[in-house]
Enzyme design. Structure first.
Site, PDB file in Angstrom:
ATOM      1  N   GLN A   1      49.026  22.543  15.246  1.00  0.00           N
ATOM      2  CA  GLN A   1      49.695  22.879  13.983  1.00  0.00           C
ATOM      3  C   GLN A   1      49.863  21.614  13.125  1.00  0.00           C
ATOM      4  O   GLN A   1      50.321  20.579  13.606  1.00  0.00           O
ATOM      5  CB  GLN A   1      51.080  23.481  14.243  1.00  0.00           C
ATOM      6  CG  GLN A   1      51.139  24.869  14.872  1.00  0.00           C
ATOM      7  CD  GLN A   1      49.878  25.474  15.350  1.00  0.00           C
ATOM      8  OE1 GLN A   1      49.029  25.857  14.559  1.00  0.00           O
ATOM      9  NE2 GLN A   1      49.733  25.578  16.649  1.00  0.00           N
ATOM     10  N   GLY A   2      49.526  21.727  11.878  1.00  0.00           N
ATOM     11  CA  GLY A   2      49.594  20.585  10.970  1.00  0.00           C
ATOM     12  C   GLY A   2      48.260  19.869  10.823  1.00  0.00           C
ATOM     13  O   GLY A   2      48.064  19.121   9.878  1.00  0.00           O
ATOM     14  N   ASP A   3      47.352  20.104  11.753  1.00  0.00           N
ATOM     15  CA  ASP A   3      45.997  19.546  11.618  1.00  0.00           C
ATOM     16  C   ASP A   3      45.122  20.429  10.737  1.00  0.00           C
ATOM     17  O   ASP A   3      44.052  19.998  10.284  1.00  0.00           O
ATOM     18  CB  ASP A   3      45.341  19.402  12.989  1.00  0.00           C
ATOM     19  CG  ASP A   3      45.968  18.306  13.822  1.00  0.00           C
ATOM     20  OD1 ASP A   3      46.311  17.248  13.253  1.00  0.00           O
ATOM     21  OD2 ASP A   3      46.126  18.506  15.044  1.00  0.00           O
ATOM     22  N   SER A   4      45.541  21.646  10.509  1.00  0.00           N
ATOM     23  CA  SER A   4      44.750  22.591   9.722  1.00  0.00           C
ATOM     24  C   SER A   4      44.284  21.984   8.413  1.00  0.00           C
ATOM     25  O   SER A   4      44.993  21.227   7.768  1.00  0.00           O
ATOM     26  CB  SER A   4      45.569  23.826   9.385  1.00  0.00           C
ATOM     27  OG  SER A   4      45.508  24.724  10.439  1.00  0.00           O
TER      28      SER A   4
ATOM     29  N   HIS B   1      44.104  28.750   4.310  1.00  0.00           N
ATOM     30  CA  HIS B   1      45.469  29.089   4.716  1.00  0.00           C
ATOM     31  C   HIS B   1      46.452  27.948   4.468  1.00  0.00           C
ATOM     32  O   HIS B   1      47.652  28.134   4.653  1.00  0.00           O
ATOM     33  CB  HIS B   1      45.512  29.594   6.168  1.00  0.00           C
ATOM     34  CG  HIS B   1      45.529  28.537   7.215  1.00  0.00           C
ATOM     35  ND1 HIS B   1      44.411  28.056   7.826  1.00  0.00           N
ATOM     36  CD2 HIS B   1      46.561  27.871   7.780  1.00  0.00           C
ATOM     37  CE1 HIS B   1      44.749  27.140   8.720  1.00  0.00           C
ATOM     38  NE2 HIS B   1      46.054  27.008   8.714  1.00  0.00           N
TER      39      HIS B   1
ATOM     40  N   ASP C   1      37.935  30.458   5.846  1.00  0.00           N
ATOM     41  CA  ASP C   1      39.186  29.694   5.736  1.00  0.00           C
ATOM     42  C   ASP C   1      38.907  28.327   5.103  1.00  0.00           C
ATOM     43  O   ASP C   1      39.093  27.288   5.730  1.00  0.00           O
ATOM     44  CB  ASP C   1      39.834  29.557   7.122  1.00  0.00           C
ATOM     45  CG  ASP C   1      41.264  29.074   7.051  1.00  0.00           C
ATOM     46  OD1 ASP C   1      41.819  28.965   5.936  1.00  0.00           O
ATOM     47  OD2 ASP C   1      41.832  28.788   8.124  1.00  0.00           O
TER      48      ASP C   1
HETATM   49  N1  ARG Z   1      46.625  26.826  12.126  1.00  0.00           N
HETATM   50  C1  ARG Z   1      46.980  25.485  12.486  1.00  0.00           C
HETATM   51  C2  ARG Z   1      47.477  24.754  11.254  1.00  0.00           C
HETATM   52  O1  ARG Z   1      47.712  25.405  10.267  1.00  0.00           O
HETATM   53  C3  ARG Z   1      45.884  24.777  13.195  1.00  0.00           C
HETATM   54  C4  ARG Z   1      45.721  25.353  14.529  1.00  0.00           C
HETATM   55  C5  ARG Z   1      44.672  24.686  15.301  1.00  0.00           C
HETATM   56  N2  ARG Z   1      44.881  25.125  16.635  1.00  0.00           N
HETATM   57  C6  ARG Z   1      44.155  24.760  17.658  1.00  0.00           C
HETATM   58  N3  ARG Z   1      44.510  25.165  18.833  1.00  0.00           N
HETATM   59  N4  ARG Z   1      43.102  24.016  17.487  1.00  0.00           N
HETATM   60  O2  ARG Z   1      47.762  23.580  11.297  1.00  0.00           O
END
Ligand code: ARG
Length: 265
Positions: free
Chosen positions: A217-220, A84, A128
């Site tokens: 968000q941003g760690d993905s 993603h 993913d």
């Molecule tokens: N989808 C998020 C990203 O794109 C990462 C989300 C991780 N969330 C969590 N609660 N661990 O950065």
């Protein structure tokens, strides 16, 4: 923050992502949630000690530093990240190695010459994962091997997640952080995320039932590390560090042969 967030640093990826999990709604949210915690609840880390941790910046990122996703160096010229995270045009990405503060200019950079996204991503749950090829290999930098055993995903395993992602207002932005997130197990996420499409055979459930510490968000795309191996890839959660909503990580062992084929190609 509420809602299943599986987009990196832009709402544009949400449509594709909404297909990823049956029954889940990929809800876009602005990064304006009230501060809750700080990688959330973590501590400053050093890329000197985690040289394989890569910041995957993007020129379409809504944050000024360009911070967008994380990735892991698995060969001198190959990164593993989240599927993603790779929805932007190839030329908009920059991989950054060895830079603790993304507002600074240290370390090395490379553009991306090739994107491989797991072809199953968005068709079925999980998957993913993606592999990127660097135009300028990070020669001499330590790499992380893939975890290949699904038995590693055992309740209580002490894994650590790294990234430059959102601190939700309480920690320094754009600074490399880490936090220990124990494996909670497939049964727990299968329960709390029953309607969100948690995939036991392809995802790892890690964090704290009481919340407080999590990726965000941003760690993905970034690394979840266990025993010196790439154990998971930051994928999704509902909010960040909220009680009863732990982090979900792509399970590298489930996809190791497909990933390794791309790494060797
Ligand atoms: N989808 C998020 C990203 O794109 C990462 C989300 C991780 N969330 C969590 N609660 N661990 O950065």
């Amino acid at each position: 923050m509420t809602g299943k967030l599986k987009f990196a640093r832009t709402a544009l990826a949400v449509t594709a992502v909404a297909l990823a999990s049956a029954g889940a709604v990929g809800t876009a949210e602005a990064r304006t949630a009230p501060p809750t915690t700080n990688i959330v609840g973590g501590s400053l880390a050093s890329t000197a000690q985690a040289p394989w941790a890569i910041a995957l910046n993007n020129s379409n990122s809504p944050v000024p530093s360009g911070q967008y996703c994380g990735a892991t160096l698995v060969a001198a010229n190959k990164l593993v990240t989240a599927a993603h995270c790779v929805g932007q045009p190839r030329s908009t990405y920059t991989a950054i190695q060895g830079r603790d503060d993304l507002k600074s200019t240290g370390g090395r950079t490379s553009k991306i010459s090739k994107i491989w996204k797991d072809p199953q991503y968005g068709r079925v749950g999980g998957h993913d994962v993606a592999v990127l090829t660097l135009t300028t290999p990070f020669i001499g930098v330590a790499t992380l091997p893939l975890e290949t055993s699904r038995a590693a995903d055992a309740v209580g395993a002490q894994s650590t997640v790294y990234g430059w992602g959102d601190t939700e207002g309480t920690g320094p932005e754009d600074r490399f952080q880490k936090v220990l997130v124990p494996v909670l197990g497939d049964a727990y996420c299968g329960d709390v995320y029953a309607s969100d499409g948690y995939v036991a055979n392809g995802e790892i459930c890690a964090g704290y039932k009481s919340g407080g510490k999590d990726s965000c968000q941003g760690d993905s795309g970034g690394p979840l590390v266990l025993n010196g191996r790439l154990f998971g890839v930051v994928s999704w959660g509902i909010g960040c560090a909220d009680a009863g909503n732990p982090g979900v990580y792509a399970e590298v062992a489930s996809y190791a042969s497909a990933l390794q084929a791309q790494i060797n190609s």
